[in-house]
Write an enzyme that holds these catalytic residues in place. Structure first.
Site, PDB file in Angstrom:
ATOM      1  N   ASP A  15      22.957 -45.601 -23.690  1.00 36.69           N
ATOM      2  CA  ASP A  15      23.748 -46.699 -23.131  1.00 36.69           C
ATOM      3  C   ASP A  15      23.003 -47.453 -22.042  1.00 36.69           C
ATOM      4  O   ASP A  15      22.868 -48.677 -22.089  1.00 36.69           O
ATOM      5  CB  ASP A  15      25.077 -46.176 -22.584  1.00 36.69           C
ATOM      6  CG  ASP A  15      26.044 -45.785 -23.687  1.00 36.69           C
ATOM      7  OD1 ASP A  15      25.590 -45.526 -24.811  1.00 36.69           O
ATOM      8  OD2 ASP A  15      27.257 -45.738 -23.422  1.00 36.69           O
ATOM      9  N   ARG A  95      30.211 -39.460  -8.106  1.00 40.17           N
ATOM     10  CA  ARG A  95      30.149 -40.923  -8.249  1.00 40.17           C
ATOM     11  C   ARG A  95      30.089 -41.677  -6.920  1.00 40.17           C
ATOM     12  O   ARG A  95      29.333 -42.650  -6.796  1.00 40.17           O
ATOM     13  CB  ARG A  95      31.330 -41.415  -9.096  1.00 40.17           C
ATOM     14  CG  ARG A  95      31.331 -40.902 -10.535  1.00 40.17           C
ATOM     15  CD  ARG A  95      29.950 -40.892 -11.137  1.00 40.17           C
ATOM     16  NE  ARG A  95      29.952 -40.589 -12.569  1.00 40.17           N
ATOM     17  CZ  ARG A  95      29.111 -39.755 -13.147  1.00 40.17           C
ATOM     18  NH1 ARG A  95      28.229 -39.095 -12.403  1.00 40.17           N
ATOM     19  NH2 ARG A  95      29.126 -39.553 -14.442  1.00 40.17           N
ATOM     20  N   ASP A 124      34.950 -43.463 -14.434  1.00 37.06           N
ATOM     21  CA  ASP A 124      33.752 -43.742 -13.637  1.00 37.06           C
ATOM     22  C   ASP A 124      33.652 -45.199 -13.211  1.00 37.06           C
ATOM     23  O   ASP A 124      33.167 -45.510 -12.124  1.00 37.06           O
ATOM     24  CB  ASP A 124      32.500 -43.335 -14.411  1.00 37.06           C
ATOM     25  CG  ASP A 124      32.250 -41.845 -14.345  1.00 37.06           C
ATOM     26  OD1 ASP A 124      32.857 -41.172 -13.496  1.00 37.06           O
ATOM     27  OD2 ASP A 124      31.435 -41.342 -15.145  1.00 37.06           O
ATOM     28  N   SER A 180      29.487 -35.744 -25.598  1.00 36.57           N
ATOM     29  CA  SER A 180      28.700 -36.308 -24.499  1.00 36.57           C
ATOM     30  C   SER A 180      28.780 -35.364 -23.310  1.00 36.57           C
ATOM     31  O   SER A 180      29.748 -34.610 -23.150  1.00 36.57           O
ATOM     32  CB  SER A 180      29.221 -37.693 -24.113  1.00 36.57           C
ATOM     33  OG  SER A 180      30.533 -37.604 -23.586  1.00 36.57           O
TER      34      SER A 180
END
Length: 412
Positions: A15, A95, A124, A180
């Site tokens: 990505d 994050r 996120d 993932s």
């Protein structure tokens, strides 16, 4: 005229590799890649060369592991944060640190925007952007997955893989990736793919190869292991008598916990954006630390202070999960938490066995436990007169008797 600069949160995966090239072409901008080393281990190998080859003008790969452990994991564990009773917030807490450093780089480089590869369905995107709003409201945020142009060009992984091949971007992804992952010092998470079926048994023998940080509990040693954690003002500062930094504490506990199959969680959780999602987590060291910290508090923290702090756990955990780490209400709760931890000092002994973390002793020089008062035998201190409990019970029963009397009269 100088090109616009955009700082991209870059992992080197499919990505963000595609997004790096796409941003450069679409915005005719200079792309500065940023990767935070927060404990991904070998996932960082070859990132600098890959980012520059893909089109970045520069890449920052910053070791933030010590800061992550000291300023993010430790304060969160002092607060007793546990999302929906199970999740130790491993991805959530990383994050705000990543976004904080992105903002710092953007300002140092004179960038006008930051960008990320989070999808429009996940948490996120919110965490990155709320942090940016709190720390640098002047910066723009580019979220390609929320742009119609990007989604039309890349409706699926096949199109992204084709784009990468066309532009010579090295990727290891396949169109049939089964799940993932997201890894850092605190945990590793698994989601999507085969895990989207909540009936799928992620702990089955056939799926053992998915796990990274821990063995299956049934494969853990048949001999229990005892460890001792020393705390000072709410933070673990030593293991088995060895003084350690916050980073070393996490690394040591991850190794010990993983060996004993500790810290696996499989749950369906509620995302901030409104949907439910299934996640599987490995948090071996964090599970040990969380348990030990709570046991240390049980001996050293005042009852009403503990109950007050505990009443805020759900709120605090939700703030972290939803991305409000730098919000004033989280900072206010943290100030109260910090005050509650001033006497959380001493040593906890734990027994680790096949996925279980069991208390095996606790001691502290500031213990609030007085065996002479708590004893069921004669109280040599005379600090507690059992007869005093009669009036205590009468007063607490008064409102119950009055309420019951009213209800009985109403039935007549």
């Amino acid at each position: 005229m100088a090109k616009e600069k955009i700082v991209l949160a870059y992992s080197g995966g499919l990505d963000t590799s595609v997004i790096l090239k796409w941003l450069k072409e679409t915005y005719d901008a200079e792309i500065i890649a940023f990767t935070a080393d927060i404990g991904q281990k070998d996932e960082l190998d070859g990132l600098e060369e890959k980012a520059l080859q893909t089109g970045a003008s520069k890449i920052y790969i910053d070791d933030l592991r010590e800061e992550f452990a000291k300023d993010f994991i430790n304060p969160m564990f002092q607060a007793g944060a546990l999302y929906e009773g199970q999740y130790l917030l491993g991805t959530s807490i990383a994050r705000p640190l990543i976004a904080k450093r992105m903002v710092e780089i953007a300002r140092a480089e004179g960038a006008t925007a930051i960008a990320h590869g989070a999808t429009g369905k996940g948490n996120d995107q919110v965490r990155f952007e709320l942090t940016a709003a709190a720390l640098a409201p002047e910066l723009s945020v580019i979220a390609p997955w929320r742009l119609e142009q990007f989604r039309e060009e890349f409706p699926g992984r096949a199109e992204m893989i084709a784009y990468a091949e066309k532009h010579g971007i090295p990727v290891t992804a396949s169109a049939a990736k089964p799940y993932s992952t997201d890894r850092n010092l605190l945990h590793i998470s698994f989601e999507s793919g085969m895990l989207e079926d909540p009936w799928f048994d992620a702990a089955s023998d056939e799926n053992k190869g998915m796990y990274v940080l821990s063995v299956a509990p049934e494969d853990a040693p048949d001999q229990a292991e005892y460890i001792e954690l020393e705390f000072d003002k709410g933070d673990c500062v030593a293991i088995n008598g060895n003084k350690l930094s916050p980073l070393q504490v996490m690394e040591t506990l991850n190794e010990i916990g993983g060996k004993h199959g500790i810290g696996r969680v499989d749950m369906v959780e509620n995302r901030f954006v409104g949907m439910k999602s299934r996640g599987v987590y490995e948090t071996p060291g964090g599970t040990i630390l969380f348990t030990a910290h709570r046991k240390m508090e049980s001996l050293t923290m005042d009852r009403d202070v503990m109950h007050l702090r505990d009443s805020l756990i759900t709120k605090y955990a939700t703030l972290v999960y939803n991305g409000f780490w730098f919000a004033p209400e989280r900072l206010a709760i943290q100030a109260l938490v910090g005050e509650s931890q001033k006497n959380v000092s001493g040593t906890v002994r734990l027994k680790l066995y096949k996925g279980n973390v069991m208390g095996a002793g606790v001691k502290s020089p500031v213990s609030l436990y007085n065996p002479e008062i708590a004893t069921m035998e004669a109280d040599p201190t005379k600090a507690y007169d059992q007869g005093d409990a009669t009036g205590f019970i009468h007063l607490n029963a008064l409102r119950l008797k009055v309420s019951s009397g009213v209800e009985q009269n109403a039935k007549k």
